[in-house]
Design a protein around this motif. Structure first.
Motif, mmCIF file in Angstrom:
data_model
loop_
_atom_site.group_PDB
_atom_site.id
_atom_site.type_symbol
_atom_site.label_atom_id
_atom_site.label_comp_id
_atom_site.label_asym_id
_atom_site.label_seq_id
_atom_site.Cartn_x
_atom_site.Cartn_y
_atom_site.Cartn_z
ATOM 1 N N GLY A 34 0.794 -1.224 0.000
ATOM 2 C CA GLY A 34 0.000 0.000 0.000
ATOM 3 C C GLY A 34 0.821 1.266 0.000
ATOM 4 O O GLY A 34 0.544 2.208 -0.739
ATOM 5 N N ARG A 35 1.863 1.315 0.841
ATOM 6 C CA ARG A 35 2.717 2.500 0.897
ATOM 7 C C ARG A 35 3.438 2.715 -0.420
ATOM 8 O O ARG A 35 3.454 3.830 -0.967
ATOM 9 N N ASN A 80 -6.503 -0.694 0.377
ATOM 10 C CA ASN A 80 -5.455 -0.629 1.391
ATOM 11 C C ASN A 80 -6.029 -0.322 2.773
ATOM 12 O O ASN A 80 -5.738 -1.014 3.753
ATOM 13 N N ILE A 81 -6.871 0.700 2.872
ATOM 14 C CA ILE A 81 -7.426 1.092 4.164
ATOM 15 C C ILE A 81 -8.375 0.021 4.701
ATOM 16 O O ILE A 81 -8.454 -0.212 5.910
ATOM 17 N N ASN A 82 -9.090 -0.654 3.830
ATOM 18 C CA ASN A 82 -9.963 -1.739 4.265
ATOM 19 C C ASN A 82 -9.184 -2.791 5.048
ATOM 20 O O ASN A 82 -9.685 -3.368 6.019
ATOM 21 N N VAL A 87 3.807 16.482 -5.448
ATOM 22 C CA VAL A 87 5.119 16.091 -4.918
ATOM 23 C C VAL A 87 5.057 15.966 -3.399
ATOM 24 O O VAL A 87 5.589 15.006 -2.812
ATOM 25 N N LEU A 88 4.386 16.899 -2.741
ATOM 26 C CA LEU A 88 4.268 16.859 -1.282
ATOM 27 C C LEU A 88 3.495 15.618 -0.826
ATOM 28 O O LEU A 88 3.885 14.961 0.154
ATOM 29 N N ALA A 89 2.422 15.273 -1.521
ATOM 30 C CA ALA A 89 1.639 14.090 -1.156
ATOM 31 C C ALA A 89 2.467 12.821 -1.278
ATOM 32 O O ALA A 89 2.392 11.924 -0.416
ATOM 33 N N ALA A 90 3.280 12.719 -2.326
ATOM 34 C CA ALA A 90 4.132 11.546 -2.517
ATOM 35 C C ALA A 90 5.178 11.439 -1.407
ATOM 36 O O ALA A 90 5.444 10.345 -0.880
ATOM 37 N N LEU A 91 5.767 12.561 -1.038
ATOM 38 C CA LEU A 91 6.768 12.556 0.026
ATOM 39 C C LEU A 91 6.155 12.155 1.369
ATOM 40 O O LEU A 91 6.758 11.394 2.137
ATOM 41 N N CYS A 92 4.965 12.658 1.652
ATOM 42 C CA CYS A 92 4.294 12.308 2.911
ATOM 43 C C CYS A 92 3.973 10.818 2.968
ATOM 44 O O CYS A 92 4.148 10.171 4.009
ATOM 45 N N ALA A 93 3.504 10.261 1.847
ATOM 46 C CA ALA A 93 3.193 8.832 1.812
ATOM 47 C C ALA A 93 4.451 8.001 2.022
ATOM 48 O O ALA A 93 4.442 6.998 2.739
ATOM 49 N N ASP A 116 2.578 2.603 5.579
ATOM 50 C CA ASP A 116 3.094 1.252 5.787
ATOM 51 C C ASP A 116 2.600 0.295 4.706
ATOM 52 O O ASP A 116 1.550 0.523 4.091
ATOM 53 N N ASN A 117 3.353 -0.787 4.508
ATOM 54 C CA ASN A 117 2.907 -1.928 3.712
ATOM 55 C C ASN A 117 2.453 -3.027 4.656
ATOM 56 O O ASN A 117 3.048 -3.222 5.716
#
Length: 464
Positions: free
Chosen positions: A113-114, A164-166, A220-226, A231-232
């Motif tokens: 997921g991550r 993923n969240i499920n 770009v900010l969203a990708a860095l935060c993820a 987690d996987n």
């Protein structure tokens, strides 16, 4: 009780601790959300963190997916695109987004997921940069179609995020968690529309490039935060057969049809509402900025109400809430049809806002039904002698797979909405035929919900 977290350098085993919450590059090997002690000591904190950053990435994905619902308002006479051509520009990204939802769901199981959230977020740069490059008078219609279609990659983010969240949340909290995740993502639609309104009101319709360019640093900010915070789950990565298994299950296609009625309506109306106002009420909406003032309202309310649909389903049952919700959507479609015949703008907007609101409620309740179906199946299996842990694991992986399929089929409903509007306005110069189709469709979904999940029958699954 123990939790195991692996990263690229080491593996840590902990007893009765929340250590997993502070690791920086994660693969979680032991995940037991139904274990109350595990959940209270470590699971809840980890799940909340993943939910927050999943919402951020999915939110921006929805904004890019619906980008062209705003950009078409900038396409004045100098672009030589008629109303039918604009409906096609919004239908194409909807179509690609629906197709991509299946492989995106697979990708979570294969890559984690991550990892997939980071990659799919960065992929949003492609349609955003392309739109910023090509949007100027003189660009060919074929180029606009191609660039609009690529924006469909934003639609795939929803399926991978929901699957993923499920997997992170226990059954008792799925309605709430999936509602928050989906509602926060859906908010990307009204936010991009509000951003478009701000640009139209300040810089004017001659500056469409500003809108996609605003989103580049946010992506770009969203990708860095993820990459930093998510987690996987190993359990998801080890599952390769769930999609094939659920594709043979009749409930998969029943739920997919119901999701066409709810999410298909939400995303289809979100993409088309501004154009419908401009075409059907030309005198009142003779400039793009006037239409933009109302375009965001329905998607905003529909997004905010989605978690409420999940909470109502948690309390009263997903099938009951979904049944009554389709009755309300049918009533909303009837109001829109009457308003269109009478040429009443106020009644028309009120009816459409009601459709948005109830589509949001239905989105939450139908997604609550999906894990409930497999949870009911797991109880039956355990009563017949199956291993409880195995039954629970199978329930979770099949629910995640069905979420991907239902998300893909439901998103295709947005294509049908735009095609229905395009054909209706081409042939009759109004949307009445489309509104009648929506009314009939909601009635059929109501009957299907009752027949499969609420009608007294020996084959009925309880507590769905």
């Amino acid at each position: 009780m123990s939790t195991t977290v692996s990263n690229s350098k080491n593996t840590a085993n902990t007893e009765n601790t929340a250590t997993p919450a502070v690791a920086r590059v994660r693969t979680i090997d032991d995940w037991r959300p139904e274990d109350v002690r595990f959940w209270e000591e470590a699971g809840a904190r980890i799940a909340r963190r993943n939910l927050v950053f999943s919402v951020i990435s999915e939110h921006i994905g929805f904004s890019i997916w619906s980008l062209w619902s705003v950009l078409v308002l900038f396409l004045g006479p100098e672009y030589h695109v008629d109303p039918a051509g604009k409906f096609l520009l919004t239908a194409l990204p909807t179509a690609l987004g629906s197709v991509l939802r299946l492989p995106y769901t697979f990708a979570v199981a294969k890559f984690g997921g991550r990892n997939w959230t980071v990659f799919s977020a960065l992929l949003l740069l492609v349609p955003t940069i392309l739109a910023g490059i090509v949007l100027e008078p003189g660009v060919s219609y074929g180029t606009l179609l191609a660039v609009a279609c690529v924006a469909g990659v934003g639609g795939g983010n929803f399926a991978s995020s929901m699957a993923n969240i499920n997997a992170f949340y226990p059954q008792r909290l799925k309605g709430w968690a999936l509602g928050i995740n989906a509602g926060g993502g859906n908010l990307g639609v009204p936010v991009v529309q509000l951003a478009g309104l701000l640009i139209l009101a300040t810089a004017g319709a001659a500056q469409p490039r500003l809108l996609p360019l605003v989103y580049i640093p946010l992506i770009v900010l969203a990708a860095l935060c993820a990459a930093w915070k998510m987690d996987n789950l190993t359990a998801m990565r080890n599952d390769k057969r769930a999609m094939r298994e659920v594709s043979r299950d009749p409930h998969t296609w029943v739920m997919s049809l119901l999701y066409i009625g709810t999410f298909g309506s939400f995303i289809g109306f979100s993409f088309a509402f501004g154009q419908v106002l401009q075409v059907q009420f030309q005198e009142q909406f003779d400039t793009p900025v006037k239409a933009a003032y109302l375009t965001f309202l329905g998607p905003l309310l529909g997004s905010l109400i989605r978690p409420v649909g999940g909470l109502l389903a948690d309390r009263f049952g997903g099938a009951k809430v979904t049944l009554w919700n389709f009755a309300a959507m049918a009533a909303g479609a009837a109001v829109v049809l009457v308003a269109s015949v009478q040429d009443s703008l106020g009644l028309f907007v009120a009816g459409f806002v009601a459709l948005f609101v109830f589509s949001g409620v239905g989105n939450g309740s139908t997604y609550k039904m999906i894990p409930a179906i497999f949870r009911a199946r797991a109880r039956i299996a355990v009563a017949s002698g199956a291993d409880p842990e195995t039954a629970e694991r199978d329930s979770r992986r099949r629910a995640s797979a069905l979420i991907g399929i239902a998300g893909a089929v439901g998103a295709f409903g947005g294509v049908l909405v735009n095609v229905a509007f395009r054909q209706s306005f081409l042939t009759t110069q109004n949307g009445n035929a489309a509104y009648l189709c929506f009314l009939v469709g909601y009635g059929l979904c109501l009957v299907l919900t009752w027949a499969v999940y609420l009608r007294t029958s020996p084959a009925r699954l309880s507590d769905v």
